[in-house]
Design an enzyme around this catalytic site. Sequence first.
Site, PDB file in Angstrom:
ATOM      1  N   ALA A 124       0.832  -1.209   0.000  1.00  0.00           N
ATOM      2  CA  ALA A 124       0.000   0.000   0.000  1.00  0.00           C
ATOM      3  C   ALA A 124       0.865   1.256   0.000  1.00  0.00           C
ATOM      4  CB  ALA A 124      -0.943  -0.012   1.201  1.00  0.00           C
ATOM      5  N   ARG A 270      -6.979 -21.227 -40.316  1.00  0.00           N
ATOM      6  CA  ARG A 270      -7.661 -20.546 -41.437  1.00  0.00           C
ATOM      7  C   ARG A 270      -6.765 -20.588 -42.661  1.00  0.00           C
ATOM      8  NH1 ARG A 270      -8.234 -14.818 -40.037  1.00  0.00           N
ATOM      9  NH2 ARG A 270      -6.760 -15.193 -38.368  1.00  0.00           N
ATOM     10  N   GLU A 365       2.983  -0.294 -10.977  1.00  0.00           N
ATOM     11  CA  GLU A 365       4.403  -0.358 -10.583  1.00  0.00           C
ATOM     12  C   GLU A 365       5.228   0.686 -11.340  1.00  0.00           C
ATOM     13  OE1 GLU A 365       6.091  -3.997  -9.392  1.00  0.00           O
ATOM     14  OE2 GLU A 365       4.191  -4.671  -8.540  1.00  0.00           O
TER      15      GLU A 365
HETATM   16  N1  COS Z   1      16.423   2.002  -4.501  1.00  0.00           N
HETATM   17  C1  COS Z   1      16.790   2.479  -3.301  1.00  0.00           C
HETATM   18  N2  COS Z   1      16.625   3.764  -2.932  1.00  0.00           N
HETATM   19  C2  COS Z   1      16.063   4.601  -3.821  1.00  0.00           C
HETATM   20  C3  COS Z   1      15.660   4.181  -5.099  1.00  0.00           C
HETATM   21  C4  COS Z   1      15.868   2.822  -5.431  1.00  0.00           C
HETATM   22  N3  COS Z   1      15.517   2.344  -6.620  1.00  0.00           N
HETATM   23  N4  COS Z   1      15.135   5.220  -5.766  1.00  0.00           N
HETATM   24  C5  COS Z   1      15.206   6.273  -4.944  1.00  0.00           C
HETATM   25  N5  COS Z   1      15.764   5.889  -3.767  1.00  0.00           N
HETATM   26  C6  COS Z   1      16.056   6.752  -2.620  1.00  0.00           C
HETATM   27  C7  COS Z   1      16.988   7.872  -3.051  1.00  0.00           C
HETATM   28  O1  COS Z   1      18.341   7.449  -2.958  1.00  0.00           O
HETATM   29  C8  COS Z   1      16.647   8.935  -2.059  1.00  0.00           C
HETATM   30  O2  COS Z   1      17.274   8.665  -0.814  1.00  0.00           O
HETATM   31  P1  COS Z   1      18.108   9.802  -0.015  1.00  0.00           P
HETATM   32  O3  COS Z   1      17.134  10.909   0.242  1.00  0.00           O
HETATM   33  O4  COS Z   1      18.534   9.099   1.209  1.00  0.00           O
HETATM   34  O5  COS Z   1      19.209  10.204  -0.929  1.00  0.00           O
HETATM   35  C9  COS Z   1      15.167   8.775  -1.836  1.00  0.00           C
HETATM   36  O6  COS Z   1      14.869   7.415  -2.207  1.00  0.00           O
HETATM   37  C10 COS Z   1      14.336   9.718  -2.669  1.00  0.00           C
HETATM   38  O7  COS Z   1      14.695   9.514  -4.022  1.00  0.00           O
HETATM   39  P2  COS Z   1      14.243  10.529  -5.167  1.00  0.00           P
HETATM   40  O8  COS Z   1      14.638  11.911  -4.768  1.00  0.00           O
HETATM   41  O9  COS Z   1      14.718   9.985  -6.469  1.00  0.00           O
HETATM   42  O10 COS Z   1      12.656  10.416  -5.048  1.00  0.00           O
HETATM   43  P3  COS Z   1      11.535  11.061  -5.902  1.00  0.00           P
HETATM   44  O11 COS Z   1      10.457  11.492  -5.017  1.00  0.00           O
HETATM   45  O12 COS Z   1      12.091  12.095  -6.833  1.00  0.00           O
HETATM   46  O13 COS Z   1      11.062   9.766  -6.758  1.00  0.00           O
HETATM   47  C11 COS Z   1      10.098   8.602  -8.626  1.00  0.00           C
HETATM   48  C12 COS Z   1      10.630   9.900  -8.036  1.00  0.00           C
HETATM   49  C13 COS Z   1       9.286   8.989  -9.836  1.00  0.00           C
HETATM   50  C14 COS Z   1      11.269   7.730  -9.053  1.00  0.00           C
HETATM   51  C15 COS Z   1       9.259   7.801  -7.602  1.00  0.00           C
HETATM   52  O14 COS Z   1       8.302   8.626  -6.990  1.00  0.00           O
HETATM   53  C16 COS Z   1       8.528   6.630  -8.261  1.00  0.00           C
HETATM   54  O15 COS Z   1       9.116   5.578  -8.539  1.00  0.00           O
HETATM   55  N6  COS Z   1       7.224   6.832  -8.508  1.00  0.00           N
HETATM   56  C17 COS Z   1       6.381   5.764  -9.054  1.00  0.00           C
HETATM   57  C18 COS Z   1       5.795   5.018  -7.932  1.00  0.00           C
HETATM   58  C19 COS Z   1       5.205   3.760  -8.422  1.00  0.00           C
HETATM   59  O16 COS Z   1       5.821   2.982  -9.138  1.00  0.00           O
HETATM   60  N7  COS Z   1       3.997   3.546  -7.994  1.00  0.00           N
HETATM   61  C20 COS Z   1       3.298   2.336  -8.275  1.00  0.00           C
HETATM   62  C21 COS Z   1       2.996   1.719  -6.960  1.00  0.00           C
HETATM   63  S1  COS Z   1       2.710   0.055  -7.017  1.00  0.00           S
HETATM   64  S2  COS Z   1       1.150  -0.133  -8.179  1.00  0.00           S
END
Ligand code: COS
Length: 383
Positions: A124, A270, A365
């Site tokens: 969630a 077919r 995702e």
């Molecule tokens: N693995 C580990 N840590 C990660 C990571 C990863 N793949 N991606 C980001 N992080 C960490 C970063 O290192 C950062 O940590 P620090 O603050 O300690 O440096 C923190 O998480 C925040 O990262 P970031 O600044 O890149 O976050 P954003 O808010 O800019 O993220 C995206 C942007 C678009 C990448 C993110 O919000 C995302 O993936 N959104 C889609 C969500 C999704 O897939 N939803 C579907 C849900 S399931 S149906």
Amino acid sequence: MMDFLPNADELRIQGLARSYARGPLAERAAAHDAGAFPTASVLGLAGFGLMGIKSPVALGGLGGTNVAYVLAIREVAQVCASTAVTMAVTNMVGDMLLQFGTAAQQERWLRPLLTGAFTAGAFALTEPSAGSDAASLGTKAVLSDDGNTYALTGTKMWITSGDVAGVILVMAKTDADAGARGISAFLVDPASAGFSVGRHEQKMGLKGSSTVSLTFDGVKVPVEDRLGPEGIGFRIAMTALDGGRCGIGAQALGIAQASLDAVLASMAARKRDDRALGTDQAAAFRIADMATRMEAAWLMVLRASALKDAGQRMSREAAMAKVFATEAAGFVTKTAMGLASAADLRTDSPIGRAYRDARVARIYEGTSEVQRIVIARELVRAS
Ligand code: COS
């Protein structure tokens, strides 16, 4: 040398998934597509350890690799994509318990997830106003003065298996001013007071899977049910999605395979002027493009999974595999509709079902746009 050939144990796990999928699951797939949640099917998969492919055998899993995981998901999705997504999310929650959970948490939550004592697990993260921008979520977790319990308040949306899960991994803010670093992860018992399930979404595809909204109204969660330290919930979610995106790529390619197989069977049946339709160049070129895109996408899914098995960060490769595989599946299932006979265009035909089931893979995702953001950011970071 990189050989892309699964090892014996990975093939064994693929074989387990294939036997179950082409046996008992195949008999129920139409019923699942008509809207029946696949309870018996997920319990059957749990009986073979397939609800926790990477979890230890001692806990009820298979002790397998990420490569084994995508092989198994593709097999199941080829027969029933609704069961595959239910299986994928449960495996993802299990993986997070394995990676971030204590031994006590694994005993309490992971074992029942793997053995089928819990029908499924739920993840969630998404909220009505926090989807792609996941870090902007508003669900709050407030620690009691005695430091023993959190109170969770907020609403989640589009949650797979949210109404049938034995455990829900909930991301919530423990520090409203700390952005992504203010998010923590909690293992929530759906029997808790203040928890309620909202609307069941009526979807165009994956009709056998359950998609609901969830409301938390001061749900009490003991501190021992926080997964990892405070503030690492966003990292847990992103780690889960890196692996999950390979799984959705595999799911999409299983759906695409079902669509291509149905086209080939339909064409073989077919004949025109005693020649199989597939020998006509217009159709033949389309079939060749379908299969070639699927092959390229599958190699990307395998490579991202193999990198994860090697312990490497693979966010970029997982995002590339997910966007390419799901867009390939979109192309394949749409092209299949163009090659289909009139009967194949019934919504409950294999080609019709694959067309409906494939669409959401480009959304959940992380949308195709989110994958492109992740890819570009990782490239810039590495430059
Ligand atoms: N693995 C580990 N840590 C990660 C990571 C990863 N793949 N991606 C980001 N992080 C960490 C970063 O290192 C950062 O940590 P620090 O603050 O300690 O440096 C923190 O998480 C925040 O990262 P970031 O600044 O890149 O976050 P954003 O808010 O800019 O993220 C995206 C942007 C678009 C990448 C993110 O919000 C995302 O993936 N959104 C889609 C969500 C999704 O897939 N939803 C579907 C849900 S399931 S149906």
